[in-house]
Design a protein around this motif. Sequence first.
Motif, short mmCIF file in Angstrom:
data_model
loop_
_atom_site.label_atom_id
_atom_site.label_comp_id
_atom_site.label_asym_id
_atom_site.label_seq_id
_atom_site.Cartn_x
_atom_site.Cartn_y
_atom_site.Cartn_z
N UNK A 148 25.16 33.27 35.04
CA UNK A 148 26.49 33.91 35.58
C UNK A 148 26.22 35.25 35.94
N UNK A 149 26.62 35.72 37.26
CA UNK A 149 27.23 37.14 37.46
C UNK A 149 28.48 37.46 37.63
N UNK A 150 28.69 38.40 37.05
CA UNK A 150 30.34 38.98 36.77
C UNK A 150 30.53 40.01 38.12
N UNK A 151 31.25 39.55 39.22
CA UNK A 151 31.29 40.57 40.07
C UNK A 151 32.83 40.67 40.45
N UNK A 152 33.63 40.97 39.29
CA UNK A 152 34.97 40.92 39.72
C UNK A 152 35.61 42.21 40.15
N UNK A 153 34.99 43.09 40.43
CA UNK A 153 35.39 44.46 41.33
C UNK A 153 36.42 45.11 40.73
N UNK A 154 37.22 45.37 41.55
CA UNK A 154 38.20 46.65 41.43
C UNK A 154 39.63 46.12 41.13
N UNK A 155 40.22 46.52 40.16
CA UNK A 155 41.86 46.37 40.24
C UNK A 155 42.29 47.67 39.92
N UNK A 156 43.78 47.91 40.44
CA UNK A 156 44.38 49.18 40.43
C UNK A 156 44.69 49.62 39.12
N UNK A 157 44.67 50.83 38.75
CA UNK A 157 45.49 51.60 37.39
C UNK A 157 46.79 51.27 37.64
N UNK A 158 47.35 51.07 36.42
CA UNK A 158 48.87 51.03 36.55
C UNK A 158 49.36 52.46 36.82
N UNK A 159 50.70 52.66 37.02
CA UNK A 159 51.40 53.93 37.13
C UNK A 159 51.58 54.53 35.69
N UNK A 363 46.57 55.46 42.46
CA UNK A 363 45.85 56.18 41.30
C UNK A 363 44.42 55.61 41.30
N UNK A 364 44.07 54.53 41.97
CA UNK A 364 42.53 54.23 42.03
C UNK A 364 42.41 52.99 41.07
N UNK A 365 41.16 52.93 40.88
CA UNK A 365 40.46 51.80 40.20
C UNK A 365 40.65 51.96 38.68
N UNK A 366 41.02 50.83 37.85
CA UNK A 366 41.07 51.09 36.55
C UNK A 366 39.58 50.75 35.87
N UNK A 367 38.93 51.70 35.42
CA UNK A 367 37.65 51.77 35.02
C UNK A 367 37.70 51.66 33.63
N UNK A 368 38.82 51.82 32.77
CA UNK A 368 38.63 51.78 31.21
C UNK A 368 38.84 50.51 30.71
N UNK A 369 37.74 50.33 29.88
CA UNK A 369 37.57 48.89 29.46
C UNK A 369 38.88 48.48 28.64
N UNK A 370 39.46 49.51 27.70
CA UNK A 370 40.50 49.24 26.93
C UNK A 370 41.85 48.82 27.86
N UNK A 371 41.82 49.32 29.05
CA UNK A 371 43.11 48.94 30.08
C UNK A 371 42.69 47.72 31.13
N UNK A 372 41.70 47.12 30.89
CA UNK A 372 41.09 46.27 31.96
C UNK A 372 42.56 45.19 32.42
N UNK A 373 43.08 45.18 33.54
CA UNK A 373 43.98 44.33 33.92
C UNK A 373 43.32 42.90 33.98
N UNK A 374 42.13 42.80 34.31
CA UNK A 374 41.74 41.38 34.73
C UNK A 374 41.63 40.30 33.37
N UNK A 375 42.31 39.44 33.01
CA UNK A 375 42.35 38.72 32.00
C UNK A 375 41.06 38.10 31.48
N UNK A 376 39.99 37.87 32.37
CA UNK A 376 38.76 37.48 32.32
C UNK A 376 38.11 38.42 31.35
N UNK A 377 38.03 39.84 31.83
CA UNK A 377 37.47 40.85 31.26
C UNK A 377 38.00 41.13 29.68
N UNK A 378 39.14 40.90 29.77
CA UNK A 378 39.88 41.07 28.44
C UNK A 378 39.61 40.08 27.42
N UNK A 379 39.46 38.90 27.90
CA UNK A 379 39.08 37.90 26.99
C UNK A 379 37.43 37.81 26.34
N UNK A 380 36.80 38.36 27.52
CA UNK A 380 35.25 38.49 27.01
C UNK A 380 35.08 39.72 26.26
#
Length: 452
Positions: A148-159, A363-380
């Motif tokens: 399995x490859x994870x390629x979920x890319x970019x999600x925006x940072x919250x305001x 404000x760009x891409x959310x790169x901080x793992x503690x703030x990942x908006x992607x539910x998949x990554x949060x669960x992992x």
Amino acid sequence: MTSTQAFDFAIIGGGAAGTLLAVRLLQAAPAGMRIAMIESGEPGRGVAYGSDNPAHVLNVPAGGMSMFTERPDDFVQFLTERDGSADPAAFVPRRDYAAYLANRLAQARAASPAAWTHVRGNAQDVRIEADAVVVTLASGDEVRARHLALAPGNRPRPCPFDPDDTQRVLSAWDHDGLQVIGADDAVVIVGSGLSMVDVVLGLQARGHRGQVTVVSRHGLLPLAHASKKPAVDVDIEALAALGLRERLRMLRATAKRLEVEGLPWQSLMDALRHHVRELWQSLSVADQRRFLRHVVRYWDVHRHRIPGEVAAQLQTLADAGELHHLAGRMDAARDVEGGIEISLHDRAGDVGTLHAQWLVNATGIETRAAHFPNPLLRRMLQSGLARPGPHGLGIDTDAQGNVIDASGIARPAIAAIGSLRLGNLWETTAVPDLRVDAALLASRWLATSSEA
Ligand SMILES: Cc1cc2nc3c(=O)[nH]c(=O)nc-3n(C[C@H](O)[C@H](O)[C@H](O)COP(=O)(O)OP(=O)(O)OC[C@H]3O[C@@H](n4cnc5c(N)ncnc54)[C@H](O)[C@@H]3O)c2cc1C
């Protein structure tokens, strides 16, 4: 009723990273292999190339955007075949790149003896079983794969404030949502990077006449590409042996020397470009931290540049008083009669208020793992299948891209590609990096499969 499908290789995410990997797998996989891409939209678009606005151009000249290192003119060739001619130095609309990715994926599918499936959906969770990695989709369906490859890319940072107090915040990447901005509306954009540039160009293209105010904490704007950048030599080995402070001193001295010789600093940045991973990894952890705290903003404006014509367009707007840039930190925003009120304080600590019709989050891409908006990554991260990368950026991977779990073990069945590897590699999201990583991952997986 839910279903289960089984594959040899599954890729979560069909942006540039997932598409590059899919093409490489299709090109080399033998008959009988099954490849799946899990993506709710059309493959090859993603965040960067999903914009249909012709004003949104690539930030790399066409000649640098081939999917294949061994065929560096492939993108230019695609444009030439389609349009009759193409300039390798041109900054073409990003939608052309989406068309290129889709075209090369279709060609690879047609030529491949392997079986291809686009699983339309969103991956929500991943678990490991004895013989497979199992992905659960939002629909409840399951996808089983040996790799399995994870390629979920970019999600925006919250305001950077409580969003509940306002309905007037728009996302820089929500191209349809931005259409609500009226021609005379005043707009505040938070963030001053390439997404801000996209918003301003998009507004201009629609005949926007209202005031635009850009707010960023550092007050820096992306710098322009040079029209001519003769290649220069930099002693990367000598640079990598130095600490951060000494490196910066050496780079500044080199840029000054180049200036005396009539050469632009952009030539120096280009000479560093393909050694950034090595330079990042040879910094001590403490120096990486110092870089993140004190240098990264300066690095970004020099590294992520804009075409000269775009810089000139921004300057014209600024000279006409239609575009302002403030260095400050936003504290709060709330809806008021007919608009939004934004509170901020500048770098001297003075408090101010801005009024506008709309606030755009760039404000760009959310790169901080503690703030990942992607539910998949949060669960992992919660289940311990992944752990945050160095400095909490992205997720941790080994040198080959295998995902490292919470106990520190690299899982060869799950790999990551793209921005998830930021903390490990630093340069990891642009096509010149993705094309190398995709080719390496595909050949490694295929070699493992043929041994099995
Ligand atoms: C505005 C912008 C402009 C850029 N311009 C350039 C450029 O000119 N040149 C360059 O080299 N780089 C550019 N970049 C860098 C850019 O990040 C990459 O080139 C490219 O977008 C990376 O692709 P990606 O596949 O990693 O991510 P994305 O483009 O974000 O794609 C990720 C995909 O994964 C899907 N996905 C996410 N989570 C799930 C899930 N749980 N289940 C299923 N699917 C999922 C999403 O739907 C999306 O389609 C730009 C970036 C941005 C943000």
